[in-house]
Design an enzyme around this catalytic site. Structure first.
Site, PDB file in Angstrom:
ATOM      1  N   ASP A  93      -2.603   2.011   6.714  1.00 57.79           N
ATOM      2  CA  ASP A  93      -1.874   1.519   5.545  1.00 57.79           C
ATOM      3  C   ASP A  93      -1.625   0.013   5.629  1.00 57.79           C
ATOM      4  OD1 ASP A  93      -1.809   4.070   4.536  1.00 57.79           O
ATOM      5  OD2 ASP A  93       0.158   4.540   5.398  1.00 57.79           O
ATOM      6  N   CYS A 130     -12.466  -3.419   6.565  1.00 58.47           N
ATOM      7  CA  CYS A 130     -11.789  -4.015   7.723  1.00 58.47           C
ATOM      8  C   CYS A 130     -11.206  -5.365   7.308  1.00 58.47           C
ATOM      9  CB  CYS A 130     -12.776  -4.195   8.870  1.00 58.47           C
ATOM     10  SG  CYS A 130     -12.046  -5.005  10.324  1.00 58.47           S
ATOM     11  N   CYS A 148     -15.503  -4.470  15.468  1.00 62.77           N
ATOM     12  CA  CYS A 148     -15.153  -5.842  15.824  1.00 62.77           C
ATOM     13  C   CYS A 148     -13.942  -5.912  16.743  1.00 62.77           C
ATOM     14  CB  CYS A 148     -14.896  -6.664  14.566  1.00 62.77           C
ATOM     15  SG  CYS A 148     -13.395  -6.190  13.670  1.00 62.77           S
ATOM     16  N   GLU A 197      -1.798  -1.745  -5.652  1.00 59.23           N
ATOM     17  CA  GLU A 197      -2.993  -1.063  -6.144  1.00 59.23           C
ATOM     18  C   GLU A 197      -2.776  -0.553  -7.568  1.00 59.23           C
ATOM     19  OE1 GLU A 197      -5.213   1.217  -2.650  1.00 59.23           O
ATOM     20  OE2 GLU A 197      -3.078   1.678  -2.696  1.00 59.23           O
ATOM     21  N   ASP A 244       0.869  -1.183   0.000  1.00 53.88           N
ATOM     22  CA  ASP A 244       0.000   0.000   0.000  1.00 53.88           C
ATOM     23  C   ASP A 244       0.902   1.227   0.000  1.00 53.88           C
ATOM     24  OD1 ASP A 244      -2.094   1.743   0.111  1.00 53.88           O
ATOM     25  OD2 ASP A 244      -2.530   1.444   2.235  1.00 53.88           O
ATOM     26  N   CYS A 299     -12.272  -0.580  14.113  1.00 52.15           N
ATOM     27  CA  CYS A 299     -13.525  -1.222  13.724  1.00 52.15           C
ATOM     28  C   CYS A 299     -14.286  -1.676  14.974  1.00 52.15           C
ATOM     29  CB  CYS A 299     -13.243  -2.412  12.805  1.00 52.15           C
ATOM     30  SG  CYS A 299     -14.734  -3.238  12.182  1.00 52.15           S
ATOM     31  N   CYS A 320     -13.269  -8.305   9.687  1.00 46.85           N
ATOM     32  CA  CYS A 320     -14.689  -8.649   9.512  1.00 46.85           C
ATOM     33  C   CYS A 320     -15.255  -8.211   8.167  1.00 46.85           C
ATOM     34  CB  CYS A 320     -15.518  -8.046  10.637  1.00 46.85           C
ATOM     35  SG  CYS A 320     -15.513  -6.232  10.669  1.00 46.85           S
TER      36      CYS A 320
END
Length: 398
Positions: A348, A321, A341, A269, A185, A339, A324
């Site tokens: 990153d 995330c 969760c 990416e 990333d 998150c 999850c």
């Protein structure tokens, strides 16, 4: 194709001859472009015939080798064809209409030049009679047959003149499988963060040299236009810019090689950098990072080493995330992923994990590796990344 490069050493008279060769090649290229603009339905073969007519009309144009004139016409046609292709793509707003250019290079094919017996000097034998030039570079042409050299290009840069040889030979390296897979990333605070949580600092070559560049630019602006002192100041400024670009390229090449050699699968990416630099606040930093060049070298080394280099759609990679799979909206200023969760990690790093997971899913469904065969340096203007001895050659090549 391999592209190897060396610096040319001669006297001032010979350098002036090279300048004349470059100006003539540029004249042919721009004349072909003008002919295409003035006449409908002009094709590649019409531009090739125009080269012969230009040689008959202008005595000084006839001095340039016939194959070099043809290569200039091919370069003009490449820009025209690229424009036609862009017109067929509705997603591109700017079609890239061909423009006149100030040339910095001249290209020969298989005639108009000769090498010395030890292949450490080159002679250009067309009407300009530039003579013999010594060559210095981190390679040995004796490893290749003369019929393997398909193109010879002479390039003018801020610190001198260089010659590139396009050699018909594939480059392959046998690397033992590492069993590792990694997602990358890229960013601005750090150059990239991988799926293992490791970060690579952004070197910021341009930012570090800005003070010196500004000082050299002020010296140029203070000189009288047209004076010799102004020309010298411009050369100093050009050499500094060239050094920055060489530092950046050398760092990116070594980093890309290290990443690909130590991993069997590399995912990144598929960013549209051209659109990202429209943000004027980040454009300088994005250009200084040069992500596109880094991705190109990843693809190249993936092809050379037989590794999988895969580009994934960047949509939601930084919002999802990794635990999850719930979308957690974040602004650019939020650098930590939190998150419901209970997953808390660096933004990153979470993005890199998502990139790797998405790449593995697509590959398991039959996705193809994104590594592409890179074109050779030729009259079409494509630049091949297949070079020997990156440490030395890339410093010479900028």
């Amino acid at each position: 194709m391999l592209v190897i490069e060396a610096k040319l050493y001669g006297n001032q008279f010979q350098y002036k001859k090279i300048d004349q060769m470059i100006r003539t090649a540029t004249f042919v290229r721009n004349s072909c472009l003008r002919y295409w603009m003035d006449n409908k339905g002009v094709g590649q073969y019409d531009l090739s015939r125009l080269c012969k007519e230009l040689a008959k009309e202008f005595e000084w144009a006839k001095k340039l080798n016939s194959m070099a004139r043809q290569a200039s016409a091919e370069r003009a046609w490449a820009s025209i064809k690229r424009f036609y292709d862009n017109c067929q793509n509705p997603s591109l707003k700017k079609k890239g209409f061909p423009k006149y250019k100030k040339g910095r290079s001249v290209e020969y094919k298989t005639s108009g030049w000769e090498l010395s017996k030890d292949r450490k000097a080159i002679n250009f034998r067309d009407g300009f009679k530039a003579g013999w030039f010594k060559m210095r570079g981190g390679f040995d042409l004796n490893f290749y047959q003369l019929n393997q050299i398909k193109r010879v290009r002479v390039i003018r840069r801020a610190d001198g003149y260089y010659v590139q040889f396009c050699i018909d030979q594939e480059r392959q390296e046998d690397i033992k499988p590492s069993g590792n897979a990694i997602g990358l990333d890229v960013g601005l605070s750090h150059f990239y963060t991988d799926s293992n949580g490791q970060k690579v600092e952004n070197p910021r070559h341009l930012r570090k040299s800005e003070k010196q560049l500004k000082r050299l630019q002020r010296q140029v602006s203070k000189k009288k236009k047209g004076s010799n002192s102004r020309k010298k100041a411009i050369k100093k400024l050009g050499r500094k810019h060239l050094k920055v670009s060489r530092q950046r390229k050398d760092w990116l090449v070594k980093l890309a090689r290290c990443v690909v050699s130590s991993n069997d699968v590399v995912a990144y990416e598929k960013l549209t950098v051209k659109n990202m630099v429209k943000n004027h606040r980040l454009a300088k930093s994005i250009n200084d990072a040069s992500w596109r060049t880094f991705f190109d070298w990843l693809e190249y080394y993936g092809k050379v080493m037989g590794k999988i280099v895969f580009a994934v759609n960047p949509q939601y990679t930084s919002q999802e995330c990794p635990n999850c799979k719930v979308i957690v909206k974040k602004t650019l200023s939020q650098r930590t992923h939190i998150c419901k969760c209970g997953c808390v990690m660096d933004r990153d790093e979470a993005g890199a994990i998502n990139i790797l997971a998405k790449a593995l899913r697509e590959l398991s469904r039959g996705g193809q590796s994104q590594t592409s065969s890179l074109e050779l340096v030729n009259a079409n203007g494509h630049i091949n990344l297949c070079q020997l001895s990156e440490n030395l050659i890339d410093k010479l090549g900028g």
